[in-house]
Design a protein around this motif. Structure first.
Motif, mmCIF file in Angstrom:
data_model
loop_
_atom_site.group_PDB
_atom_site.id
_atom_site.type_symbol
_atom_site.label_atom_id
_atom_site.label_comp_id
_atom_site.label_asym_id
_atom_site.label_seq_id
_atom_site.Cartn_x
_atom_site.Cartn_y
_atom_site.Cartn_z
ATOM 1 N N ILE A 141 13.084 43.645 -94.697
ATOM 2 C CA ILE A 141 13.952 42.504 -94.397
ATOM 3 C C ILE A 141 13.629 41.883 -93.041
ATOM 4 O O ILE A 141 14.036 40.764 -92.766
ATOM 5 C CB ILE A 141 15.438 42.898 -94.444
ATOM 6 C CG1 ILE A 141 15.721 44.038 -93.477
ATOM 7 C CG2 ILE A 141 15.878 43.226 -95.833
ATOM 8 C CD1 ILE A 141 17.184 44.365 -93.333
ATOM 9 N N ALA A 142 12.895 42.611 -92.186
ATOM 10 C CA ALA A 142 12.587 42.099 -90.845
ATOM 11 C C ALA A 142 11.228 41.397 -90.772
ATOM 12 O O ALA A 142 10.840 40.921 -89.715
ATOM 13 C CB ALA A 142 12.626 43.242 -89.835
ATOM 14 N N LYS A 143 10.521 41.308 -91.894
ATOM 15 C CA LYS A 143 9.216 40.656 -91.861
ATOM 16 C C LYS A 143 9.368 39.176 -91.507
ATOM 17 O O LYS A 143 10.155 38.475 -92.136
ATOM 18 C CB LYS A 143 8.535 40.766 -93.226
ATOM 19 C CG LYS A 143 8.032 42.148 -93.589
ATOM 20 C CD LYS A 143 7.305 42.105 -94.924
ATOM 21 C CE LYS A 143 6.733 43.463 -95.301
ATOM 22 N NZ LYS A 143 5.996 43.384 -96.598
ATOM 23 N N PRO A 144 8.609 38.681 -90.538
ATOM 24 C CA PRO A 144 8.681 37.245 -90.222
ATOM 25 C C PRO A 144 8.252 36.390 -91.408
ATOM 26 O O PRO A 144 7.281 36.714 -92.100
ATOM 27 C CB PRO A 144 7.696 37.095 -89.059
ATOM 28 C CG PRO A 144 7.584 38.464 -88.459
ATOM 29 C CD PRO A 144 7.727 39.408 -89.606
ATOM 30 N N ASP A 145 8.972 35.303 -91.642
ATOM 31 C CA ASP A 145 8.587 34.352 -92.686
ATOM 32 C C ASP A 145 7.416 33.508 -92.241
ATOM 33 O O ASP A 145 6.620 33.034 -93.061
ATOM 34 C CB ASP A 145 9.776 33.447 -93.028
ATOM 35 C CG ASP A 145 10.940 34.238 -93.589
ATOM 36 O OD1 ASP A 145 10.971 34.418 -94.807
ATOM 37 O OD2 ASP A 145 11.787 34.688 -92.799
ATOM 38 N N GLU A 146 7.305 33.302 -90.942
ATOM 39 C CA GLU A 146 6.218 32.483 -90.396
ATOM 40 C C GLU A 146 5.773 33.087 -89.077
ATOM 41 O O GLU A 146 6.609 33.535 -88.283
ATOM 42 C CB GLU A 146 6.691 31.042 -90.184
ATOM 43 C CG GLU A 146 5.627 30.116 -89.651
ATOM 44 C CD GLU A 146 6.132 28.707 -89.452
ATOM 45 O OE1 GLU A 146 5.319 27.830 -89.116
ATOM 46 O OE2 GLU A 146 7.352 28.473 -89.601
ATOM 47 N N ILE A 147 4.468 33.122 -88.868
ATOM 48 C CA ILE A 147 3.921 33.586 -87.591
ATOM 49 C C ILE A 147 3.031 32.487 -87.022
ATOM 50 O O ILE A 147 2.126 31.993 -87.698
ATOM 51 C CB ILE A 147 3.119 34.895 -87.756
ATOM 52 C CG1 ILE A 147 4.047 36.027 -88.221
ATOM 53 C CG2 ILE A 147 2.429 35.271 -86.454
ATOM 54 C CD1 ILE A 147 3.355 37.358 -88.428
ATOM 55 N N ARG A 148 3.315 32.096 -85.789
ATOM 56 C CA ARG A 148 2.505 31.096 -85.100
ATOM 57 C C ARG A 148 1.807 31.774 -83.920
ATOM 58 O O ARG A 148 2.446 32.518 -83.171
ATOM 59 C CB ARG A 148 3.363 29.947 -84.607
ATOM 60 C CG ARG A 148 4.127 29.229 -85.709
ATOM 61 C CD ARG A 148 4.813 27.993 -85.178
ATOM 62 N NE ARG A 148 5.663 27.368 -86.168
ATOM 63 C CZ ARG A 148 6.196 26.155 -86.039
ATOM 64 N NH1 ARG A 148 5.963 25.447 -84.937
ATOM 65 N NH2 ARG A 148 6.959 25.646 -86.974
ATOM 66 N N PHE A 149 0.538 31.479 -83.767
ATOM 67 C CA PHE A 149 -0.242 32.096 -82.696
ATOM 68 C C PHE A 149 -0.457 31.099 -81.562
ATOM 69 O O PHE A 149 -0.744 29.924 -81.787
ATOM 70 C CB PHE A 149 -1.595 32.559 -83.224
ATOM 71 C CG PHE A 149 -1.491 33.673 -84.228
ATOM 72 C CD1 PHE A 149 -1.526 33.408 -85.585
ATOM 73 C CD2 PHE A 149 -1.322 34.991 -83.818
ATOM 74 C CE1 PHE A 149 -1.418 34.429 -86.515
ATOM 75 C CE2 PHE A 149 -1.219 36.013 -84.739
ATOM 76 C CZ PHE A 149 -1.260 35.729 -86.093
ATOM 77 N N GLY A 150 -0.308 31.589 -80.350
ATOM 78 C CA GLY A 150 -0.546 30.769 -79.177
ATOM 79 C C GLY A 150 -1.314 31.545 -78.127
ATOM 80 O O GLY A 150 -1.376 32.774 -78.163
ATOM 81 N N GLU A 151 -1.874 30.833 -77.205
ATOM 82 C CA GLU A 151 -2.550 31.497 -76.084
ATOM 83 C C GLU A 151 -1.539 32.007 -75.077
ATOM 84 O O GLU A 151 -1.860 32.853 -74.241
ATOM 85 C CB GLU A 151 -3.518 30.518 -75.422
ATOM 86 C CG GLU A 151 -4.673 30.126 -76.333
ATOM 87 C CD GLU A 151 -5.492 28.986 -75.765
ATOM 88 O OE1 GLU A 151 -5.108 28.456 -74.688
ATOM 89 O OE2 GLU A 151 -6.513 28.616 -76.382
#
Length: 654
Positions: free
Chosen positions: A599-609
């Motif tokens: 239930i804690a899995k992120p629905d979206e992951i965004r990568f940044g520097e």
């Protein structure tokens, strides 16, 4: 913050139907106001009278409310009782053969158990626990699938004065380990597996993994319920089969009488920072809250078939499955499976099959079922329903209207209930024979519950307006402490700036009729499909991955789940793009699932520097929330050390 502005305008009002109002436990607004006036005139006496009427005491109490060590309040402290006796024994003389539980398994197999049989099962298992050396004050972890055995285990612990801590079966071995260690458990009760949606969900494997980590030395035995018969690893020095250890035990077991303030259970809930909080509830006050809310909010009658769809791993499953319904002698449905298996008509088919009259579920389930088949309920006979309820989060008005029109066929009141793990029982909810309903509002506080809305410094907001939701007076079912952490208890719920008020952690708006509208959390706790998850826990799990340098979690509105999880991640290496980003995102999701639970899995992951930070190093989560929602950032960003990073983070990797 001086106040919070509400942008929701809702003018539809639904008054109780005459027939419902006339037969209700609390009839008409006059009945509700009479109870509220009685509490106002003699607050302690109001609750004392109810405690004497509704609970069987072995030693009657003479003390009512002890405020001498606030905020560690004590209710009915010199009284002695037993929760299991109040849920089972006291019904045997009058309705021993009444069905207590209608259990429908994942595969639709139905098992009915009467109060007499349930009493016998609880006594046998309680005796088995005593044979293993478990007794007064010992902590027991319960990690079981939803079913009769979970209720038996909880009631058996209560019967012998042991303190149970139920862990939701969807949590990972790591989460289970944290709770075992914090609570100092001597025993774990689990199953080989549970059945959900036609699939076996292993549980014993997670227990083994948790116990193989350090800090679990206090655990002496693991009792295993054989639910599926799958192959499991067996430790002959530690593991015991449930059916074997109870086979030779007697089906009578004298209850252990405990003080009203004896802890009945510890239930862990997420905090906005740090480790999960072990919410500690008393026996007497908690039981009273569960009983009164069953009678007031659900207007429960002897002939009702009650169904709360919550798992016992959450407070709703404690108060409105394991304790409240049994304490008033209800017949209730208990369900092992999920609402969409084998198809999206499962809930409606079960209501028809068991002639459910009171149905209590979460808005996230309602939204899912609308999406999967908004007209499906019309294909089933739902004429047995007379009252509907919602729990876990505010319900949006249009979902409320669908629930009212399609499921309730415009004749069933909806009890939109606001409460928390910490409150133990309903706090704001309509008494269905007394209160006019407004879609999306939990309406007015229960009698004897003194709520208010205040500014951040504790100044009350008069009349209409929004702000922090608080409780002004202690109430019987309230949290007593955070296990082993009294300072965190005071800081979390009774901050100095609020001068003795209980801080609920939600923002709310009060309208011109005195109705409360919940507007969301004031901290960073997410509400995902009815589950409260701390952002700090998810961030910590991500950063524990060798690839990750830093992470920040925010929520954004989701039509079905309430909130979805968006993760902003800075890797130790270069920022990934394209297929590489997708692969790493999938890997990190699986990692979080193993560390905390699916239930804690992120629905979206965004990568940044990097992450947007002030010069002092503070991550600006406000800006991340705006990005997640796709909003244009119009607020001042001059304090940011790296404003260019915002453009980079607008792009999504998954």
């Amino acid at each position: 913050m001086s106040s919070i502005e509400s942008v929701l305008t809702e003018t539809r009002i639904f008054a109780p139907r005459d027939a419902f109002r006339q037969a209700a436990t609390v009839s008409g607004i006059e009945g509700y106001e009479a109870l509220c006036n009685a509490a106002e005139q003699d607050y302690a006496g109001f609750w004392a009278d109810l405690a004497r009427q509704e609970i069987d005491w072995q030693t009657p109490f003479t003390e009512i409310l002890d405020e001498s060590n606030a905020p560690f309040y004590r209710w009915f402290a010199d009284g002695r009782l037993n929760a299991s006796y109040n849920c089972l024994d006291r019904h045997l003389a009058t309705h021993a053969e009444k069905i207590a539980l209608i259990f429908e398994a994942d595969d639709r197999t139905v098992t009915n158990i009467t109060y007499r049989k349930l009493h016998q099962r609880v006594c046998r298992f309680a005796n088995a626990l005593k044979t293993q050396g478990i007794g007064l004050g010992d902590r027991v972890i319960i990690y079981l699938p939803m079913g009769i055995e979970a209720i038996v285990a909880m009631q058996a612990c209560a019967r012998i004065g042991a303190i149970h801590s139920v862990v939701f079966g969807g949590f990972s071995a790591k989460s289970l380990h944290e709770r075992i260690v914090d609570v100092g458990a001597r025993l774990v009760i689990t199953a080989d597996a549970g059945m959900r949606g036609g699939k076996a969900v292993t549980l014993k494997t997670a227990v083994d993994e948790a116990l193989n980590q350090g800090g679990c030395e206090a655990v002496e035995k693991v009792i295993v319920y054989q639910r599926t018969g799958i192959d499991i690893t067996w430790n002959k020095d530690r593991d015991l089969w449930w059916h074997e250890i109870e086979a030779a035990e007697s089906d009578t077991c004298e209850p252990v009488w405990v003080d009203a303030e004896h802890p009945l259970f510890i239930l862990y809930t997420s905090g906005s920072t740090g480790t999960p909080k072990g919410v500690q509830h008393s026996t007497g006050g908690y039981l009273l809250g569960a009983i009164m809310s069953m009678k007031w909010v659900f207007d429960h009658q002897d002939s009702d078939i009650f169904w709360c769809t919550a798992d016992v791993g959450w407070i709703t499953g404690h108060s409105y499955v394991a304790y409240g319904p049994l304490a008033i002698g209800s017949t209730q449905v208990v369900f092992e499976g999920i609402p969409t298996y084998p198809d999206a008509g499962r809930f409606w088919q079960m209501i028809e099959r068991h002639k459910v009259s009171i149905f209590y579920t979460a808005p996230t389930a309602i939204r899912s079922l609308i999406k999967l088949g908004g007209d499906l309920p019309t294909q089933y006979d739902l004429s047995s329903l007379r009252l509907l309820g919602t729990v876990g989060e505010p319900i949006n008005p249009e979902a409320w209207m669908w629930y009212h029109t399609v499921v309730g066929q415009e004749r069933c009141p909806i009890a939109d209930t606001w409460w928390q793990t910490e409150t133990g029982a309903h706090m704001i909810a309509p008494l269905p024979g007394a209160i006019d309903l407004k879609p999306g509002s939990c309406t007015r506080p229960l009698p004897g519950i003194i709520m208010d809305i205040v500014e951040e410094n504790g100044t009350p907001i008069e009349g209409t307006g929004g702000g922090l939701l608080v409780v002004k007076k202690p109430w019987p079912s309230m949290i007593r402490n955070i296990w082993n952490n009294p300072e965190r208890f005071k800081k979390s719920y009774f901050p100095e700036e609020l001068k003795g008020l209980y801080l609920a952690g939600d923002s709310a708006h009060r309208d011109s009729d005195g109705y409360f509208w919940i507007m969301g959390r004031i901290d960073d706790v997410l509400n995902v499909s009815g589950h409260r998850l701390g952002t700090m826990e998810i961030e910590s799990a991500l950063v524990a991955n060798p690839l990750v340098a830093e992470a920040a979690i925010v929520g954004r509105p989701h039509d079905i789940k309430g909130e979805s999880i968006v993760a902003y991640v800075v890797l130790k290496g270069a920022r990934p793009e394209g297929e590489s980003a997708k692969a790493i995102a999938a890997q990190l999701r699986d990692w979080v699932g193993k560390e905390i639970g699916p239930i804690a899995k992120p629905d979206e992951i965004r990568f940044g520097e990097n992450l947007p930070k002030t010069r002092s190093g503070k991550i600006m989560r406000r800006l991340l929330r705006s990005l997640a929602k796709g909003e244009e950032i119009t607020s001042d960003i001059s304090t940011l050390d790296n404003p260019a990073i915002l453009e980079q983070l607008k792009q999504s990797a998954s």
